[in-house]
Design a protein around this motif. Structure first.
Motif, PDB file in Angstrom:
ATOM      1  N   GLU A 100      52.724  44.510  31.319  1.00  0.00           N
ATOM      2  CA  GLU A 100      52.309  45.387  32.416  1.00  0.00           C
ATOM      3  C   GLU A 100      50.863  45.846  32.249  1.00  0.00           C
ATOM      4  N   TRP A 130      48.668  43.050  33.419  1.00  0.00           N
ATOM      5  CA  TRP A 130      48.699  42.876  34.879  1.00  0.00           C
ATOM      6  C   TRP A 130      47.984  44.015  35.603  1.00  0.00           C
ATOM      7  N   LEU A 131      48.026  45.217  35.038  1.00  0.00           N
ATOM      8  CA  LEU A 131      47.393  46.356  35.711  1.00  0.00           C
ATOM      9  C   LEU A 131      45.874  46.216  35.812  1.00  0.00           C
ATOM     10  N   GLN A 132      45.283  45.266  35.073  1.00  0.00           N
ATOM     11  CA  GLN A 132      43.852  44.980  35.227  1.00  0.00           C
ATOM     12  C   GLN A 132      43.524  44.589  36.670  1.00  0.00           C
ATOM     13  N   LEU A 133      44.496  44.041  37.363  1.00  0.00           N
ATOM     14  CA  LEU A 133      44.259  43.575  38.734  1.00  0.00           C
ATOM     15  C   LEU A 133      44.015  44.721  39.712  1.00  0.00           C
ATOM     16  N   LYS A 134      44.376  45.937  39.319  1.00  0.00           N
ATOM     17  CA  LYS A 134      44.165  47.087  40.208  1.00  0.00           C
ATOM     18  C   LYS A 134      42.714  47.196  40.666  1.00  0.00           C
ATOM     19  N   SER A 150      53.463  48.301  41.286  1.00  0.00           N
ATOM     20  CA  SER A 150      52.686  49.238  40.474  1.00  0.00           C
ATOM     21  C   SER A 150      51.187  49.048  40.702  1.00  0.00           C
ATOM     22  N   ILE A 151      50.741  47.805  40.726  1.00  0.00           N
ATOM     23  CA  ILE A 151      49.330  47.504  40.975  1.00  0.00           C
ATOM     24  C   ILE A 151      48.898  48.022  42.347  1.00  0.00           C
ATOM     25  N   CYS A 152      49.776  47.850  43.325  1.00  0.00           N
ATOM     26  CA  CYS A 152      49.465  48.273  44.695  1.00  0.00           C
ATOM     27  C   CYS A 152      49.672  49.770  44.910  1.00  0.00           C
ATOM     28  N   PHE A 166      55.650  44.707  38.891  1.00  0.00           N
ATOM     29  CA  PHE A 166      54.244  44.836  38.515  1.00  0.00           C
ATOM     30  C   PHE A 166      53.357  44.901  39.749  1.00  0.00           C
ATOM     31  N   MET A 167      53.629  44.088  40.748  1.00  0.00           N
ATOM     32  CA  MET A 167      52.799  44.091  41.955  1.00  0.00           C
ATOM     33  C   MET A 167      52.904  45.438  42.670  1.00  0.00           C
TER      34      MET A 167
END
Length: 153
Positions: free
Chosen positions: A130, A133-137, A26-28, A23-24
């Protein structure tokens, strides 16, 4: 608190079925690095800190429900030393509950509780986790502008 495999490896999220590192990546917007140091470098490049609510605790096994005798980390000190931290993202309900138990409303910073990436959290689909978690983008450090974004409320 790290599980048994993470403690044995001295690496956060070392269990091969934990979704945190994929997930990290993907976010990054990066390919998942293999070596642990490269994974930590990825977080650092994107302005992400990784820390536990617990400094120490007693726990048999890896389940969060078994955590007891917690000594909280010095989170207020960390935030004072690093005022650029603008959001606390909790990996699961237990981390959020421990934070609120030990710090209550004493820490005024944006917070979000995300679904646990642990393989023990089998009640939620990978896609649902996922997506959350992608909200963190939107909060990642914008290296071109030298600033961090904010979560949309």
């Amino acid at each position: 608190m790290p599980g048994e495999q993470s403690l044995a490896a001295t690496q956060y999220y070392a269990h091969p079925h934990n979704l945190f590192w994929p997930f990290m990546a993907s976010i990054c917007g990066e390919t998942l690095p293999g070596p642990y140091d490269a994974r930590l470098d990825m977080l650092h490049r994107h302005g992400i800190a990784l820390w536990d609510v617990c400094d120490t605790c007693i726990r048999e096994g890896s389940l969060d429900t078994a955590i007891r005798e917690v000594v909280p980390n010095a989170l207020p000190d960390l935030l004072r030393e690093h005022p650029s931290i603008q959001l606390l993202a909790f990996n699961g309900q237990k981390a959020a509950a421990l934070f609120h138990k030990y710090f209550g409303n004493a820490i005024d910073i944006d917070q979000i509780t995300l679904p646990s990436t642990s393989p023990a959290n089998a009640g939620k689909s990978r896609q649902l986790k996922e997506d959350a978690w992608l909200q963190l983008k939107s909060c990642l450090k914008d290296e071109s502008a030298g600033k961090q974004g904010r979560l949309k409320k």
